[in-house]
Design a protein around this motif. Sequence first.
Motif, PDB file in Angstrom:
ATOM      1  N   LEU A   1      -6.769   4.436   3.760  1.00 22.28           N
ATOM      2  CA  LEU A   1      -6.755   3.187   3.001  1.00 22.28           C
ATOM      3  C   LEU A   1      -6.167   2.049   3.808  1.00 22.28           C
ATOM      4  CD1 LEU A   1      -5.543   4.614  -0.408  1.00 22.28           C
ATOM      5  CD2 LEU A   1      -7.841   3.925   0.185  1.00 22.28           C
TER       6      LEU A   1
ATOM      7  N   ILE B   1      -5.265  -7.057  -3.697  1.00 21.87           N
ATOM      8  CA  ILE B   1      -5.920  -5.976  -4.453  1.00 21.87           C
ATOM      9  C   ILE B   1      -4.985  -4.783  -4.669  1.00 21.87           C
ATOM     10  CG2 ILE B   1      -7.850  -4.338  -4.445  1.00 21.87           C
ATOM     11  CD1 ILE B   1      -9.421  -6.495  -2.864  1.00 21.87           C
ATOM     12  N   PRO B   2      -4.353  -4.229  -3.601  1.00 21.63           N
ATOM     13  CA  PRO B   2      -3.447  -3.107  -3.857  1.00 21.63           C
ATOM     14  C   PRO B   2      -2.242  -3.488  -4.707  1.00 21.63           C
ATOM     15  CG  PRO B   2      -3.403  -3.709  -1.549  1.00 21.63           C
ATOM     16  CD  PRO B   2      -4.518  -4.463  -2.161  1.00 21.63           C
TER      17      PRO B   2
ATOM     18  N   LEU C   1      -1.359   0.655 -12.179  1.00 21.15           N
ATOM     19  CA  LEU C   1      -1.346   2.119 -12.165  1.00 21.15           C
ATOM     20  C   LEU C   1       0.044   2.730 -12.068  1.00 21.15           C
ATOM     21  CD1 LEU C   1      -4.391   2.709  -9.821  1.00 21.15           C
ATOM     22  CD2 LEU C   1      -4.272   3.186 -12.246  1.00 21.15           C
TER      23      LEU C   1
ATOM     24  N   LEU D   1       0.831  -1.207   0.000  1.00 24.45           N
ATOM     25  CA  LEU D   1       0.000   0.000   0.000  1.00 24.45           C
ATOM     26  C   LEU D   1       0.864   1.255   0.000  1.00 24.45           C
ATOM     27  CD1 LEU D   1      -2.819   1.279   0.317  1.00 24.45           C
ATOM     28  CD2 LEU D   1      -2.541   1.079   2.761  1.00 24.45           C
TER      29      LEU D   1
ATOM     30  N   TYR E   1       3.039   2.310  -3.134  1.00 24.28           N
ATOM     31  CA  TYR E   1       2.278   3.064  -4.139  1.00 24.28           C
ATOM     32  C   TYR E   1       1.978   4.485  -3.652  1.00 24.28           C
ATOM     33  CZ  TYR E   1      -1.283   4.233  -7.504  1.00 24.28           C
ATOM     34  OH  TYR E   1      -2.003   4.865  -8.477  1.00 24.28           O
TER      35      TYR E   1
ATOM     36  N   LEU F   1      -2.780  10.466   2.716  1.00 24.56           N
ATOM     37  CA  LEU F   1      -3.320   9.668   1.612  1.00 24.56           C
ATOM     38  C   LEU F   1      -3.483   8.201   1.997  1.00 24.56           C
ATOM     39  CD1 LEU F   1      -1.210  10.980  -1.399  1.00 24.56           C
ATOM     40  CD2 LEU F   1      -3.555  11.550  -0.863  1.00 24.56           C
ATOM     41  N   GLY F   2      -2.556   7.701   2.810  1.00 20.83           N
ATOM     42  CA  GLY F   2      -2.512   6.273   3.037  1.00 20.83           C
ATOM     43  C   GLY F   2      -3.295   5.765   4.225  1.00 20.83           C
TER      44      GLY F   2
ATOM     45  N   TYR G   1       1.721   4.815 -14.846  1.00 23.68           N
ATOM     46  CA  TYR G   1       1.231   6.175 -15.120  1.00 23.68           C
ATOM     47  C   TYR G   1       1.882   7.225 -14.238  1.00 23.68           C
ATOM     48  CZ  TYR G   1      -2.357   3.957 -17.899  1.00 23.68           C
ATOM     49  OH  TYR G   1      -3.003   3.226 -18.842  1.00 23.68           O
ATOM     50  N   ILE G   2       2.277   6.830 -13.021  1.00 20.63           N
ATOM     51  CA  ILE G   2       2.791   7.881 -12.130  1.00 20.63           C
ATOM     52  C   ILE G   2       4.293   8.051 -12.206  1.00 20.63           C
ATOM     53  CG2 ILE G   2       0.933   8.047 -10.438  1.00 20.63           C
ATOM     54  CD1 ILE G   2       2.436   6.124  -8.704  1.00 20.63           C
TER      55      ILE G   2
ATOM     56  N   TYR H   1      -4.457   8.118  -8.144  1.00 22.48           N
ATOM     57  CA  TYR H   1      -4.861   7.936  -6.737  1.00 22.48           C
ATOM     58  C   TYR H   1      -6.355   7.645  -6.636  1.00 22.48           C
ATOM     59  CZ  TYR H   1      -5.717   8.741  -1.800  1.00 22.48           C
ATOM     60  OH  TYR H   1      -6.104   8.586  -0.492  1.00 22.48           O
TER      61      TYR H   1
ATOM     62  N   PHE I   1      -6.574  -8.128   0.945  1.00 27.51           N
ATOM     63  CA  PHE I   1      -6.117  -6.743   1.066  1.00 27.51           C
ATOM     64  C   PHE I   1      -4.632  -6.603   0.756  1.00 27.51           C
ATOM     65  CE2 PHE I   1     -10.137  -5.708   3.013  1.00 27.51           C
ATOM     66  CZ  PHE I   1     -10.346  -4.464   2.458  1.00 27.51           C
TER      67      PHE I   1
ATOM     68  N   ILE J   1       3.284   8.273  -5.034  1.00 31.02           N
ATOM     69  CA  ILE J   1       2.425   9.420  -5.345  1.00 31.02           C
ATOM     70  C   ILE J   1       2.868  10.649  -4.557  1.00 31.02           C
ATOM     71  CG2 ILE J   1       0.111  10.333  -4.962  1.00 31.02           C
ATOM     72  CD1 ILE J   1      -1.049   7.816  -5.912  1.00 31.02           C
TER      73      ILE J   1
ATOM     74  N   PHE K   1     -13.269  -2.435   0.850  1.00 31.29           N
ATOM     75  CA  PHE K   1     -13.481  -2.191   2.278  1.00 31.29           C
ATOM     76  C   PHE K   1     -14.963  -2.256   2.640  1.00 31.29           C
ATOM     77  CE2 PHE K   1     -14.223   1.148   5.541  1.00 31.29           C
ATOM     78  CZ  PHE K   1     -13.761   0.418   6.605  1.00 31.29           C
TER      79      PHE K   1
ATOM     80  N   LEU L   1      -3.468  -3.333  -8.251  1.00 27.63           N
ATOM     81  CA  LEU L   1      -3.689  -1.939  -8.630  1.00 27.63           C
ATOM     82  C   LEU L   1      -2.360  -1.222  -8.846  1.00 27.63           C
ATOM     83  CD1 LEU L   1      -6.602  -1.018  -6.223  1.00 27.63           C
ATOM     84  CD2 LEU L   1      -6.698  -1.048  -8.689  1.00 27.63           C
ATOM     85  N   SER L   2      -1.364  -1.506  -7.976  1.00 29.28           N
ATOM     86  CA  SER L   2      -0.073  -0.839  -8.148  1.00 29.28           C
ATOM     87  C   SER L   2       0.553  -1.234  -9.474  1.00 29.28           C
ATOM     88  CB  SER L   2       0.918  -1.212  -7.053  1.00 29.28           C
ATOM     89  OG  SER L   2       0.319  -1.279  -5.822  1.00 29.28           O
TER      90      SER L   2
ATOM     91  N   PRO M   1      -8.672  -0.654   6.826  1.00 25.58           N
ATOM     92  CA  PRO M   1      -9.197  -2.026   6.711  1.00 25.58           C
ATOM     93  C   PRO M   1      -8.153  -3.085   7.024  1.00 25.58           C
ATOM     94  CG  PRO M   1      -9.574  -0.782   4.684  1.00 25.58           C
ATOM     95  CD  PRO M   1      -8.910   0.130   5.614  1.00 25.58           C
TER      96      PRO M   1
END
Lengths: 225, 235
Positions: A173, A210-211, A218, A148, A151, A169-170, A221-222, B157, A207, A155, B168, A214-215, A176
């Motif tokens: 998230l 999923i991240p 995504l 988590l 990533y 930001l983190g 792009y960053i 983001y 958990f 950012i 969640f 996504l990382s 959970p």
Amino acid sequence: MKFLNGILAYVLLEFKLEFRSKFALASLLMYVLSTIYLVYFSLEYQALKADLLPALWAVFFWLITLFTTVNATFRSFSKEGSSRMLFYYTLLDAKTFVLAKIFFNAIVSWVLSVVSALMFIVVLGNPIQNLGIFFLSLSIGTLGYSILFTYISAIAARSGANASLSVILGFPLAIPLLTIIVKLFGESFKTIPSSNFDNNLWIALAFNFIPMLLSLVLFPYIWRD
Amino acid sequence: MEKFLKQTWWKILAIVFLLYALIGGLLVPLAGTSSGLAFPNMPILNESIRNLLYHVPMWFSMVALLLVSFIYSIQYLSNANSTFDNYANSFAQVGVFFGALGIFTGMLWAKSTWGAFWTNDPKLNGAAIGMLIYIAYLILRSTIEDELKRAKIAASYNIFAFIMYLAFIFVIPRLTDSLHPGNGGNPAFSSYDLDNTLRLFFYPATIGWILLSFWIAGVLSRTNALNIKIDEKGE
């Protein structure tokens, strides 16, 4: 194979760089130790330590691990100058880079969390009954945090802000994962795990997964400018 | 979407639906007090059952707005057009606003029915975390000066946060009980609270509030676009 070699090479490079600068890992270690001492001291003077509930032990432990991971991962991005990032950009593709970063950060935060668990046992007593579940939940939790915050730190570092932005930001998230990991970790205080242990384990793994996914999708792009 | 936001028919529909639901929601008596059209008279809820027409549509609107924001963020990453970024931003802003309204209407309702403004309830915690995530998104936007960089980072983001948030919301209610209807042994609204009379007003209210929220987001996106133009001229 080339993919794995790239990850391995980058992780080794990171460790070499870490050990070259003497104070890098030592400062993180000091951060952990002084925070734990702070917790110990404040509990001692409230006369709470004697009947410190195992649940409180787990919550304190995971909060400190959370802060440590945020610091460690943010540092791993903020120390990279823009010229070094450009160098990596020409050498590695985004997926290799992000996976290598995740593994490096996971190893660092795993080691730090083991050290802080030992410190907790020394100053606050040892409620751990089941070592297998202890190490399992420790590994899943630190890996999840690392995924988590790798990533999120990327950012935050790209936006030029300081570590407090990655906290903003983190943390929402991370709630959970924190909730489930504390539950899972609490099972290591019993000799026999409760019946919904498997269920919580799957949720915790989800958990992580999923991240991670996504990382991988995504991150390309960053890191491009 | 651009065309849809400029059309008038659905704005008229929003006004009609909302006026109907609000006036009707206040005028229809509770069951037992008179014959004819009546809302169910529930022991703890009493007259506060009318809040259903405000509190629940706020959440539906928030989710709809954040979904649109999420879709625009995906579109921005596949095609770097600043209009998409503007929409993603504006819809998220209005989403946070509707989320705040949902929390406040819920807190008032909770105080009168459960006796406290805030309870440790998975839906409340989910709502609070959602607000934190999207306020963080707006803060992230404000820290980046460069427009292209801001759009790209904010979009990535937003996508990350939205999917994590969905996961969640699905998971947390399974870990604990909720005071909300339909959880932890509490009867769902659909079983007997949300009876046909209430439905007569609840569905138009939901559609009306969602349309109104899109209307606000559309207006906001236009002012945001104008502000960007003014900034560009100023430079």
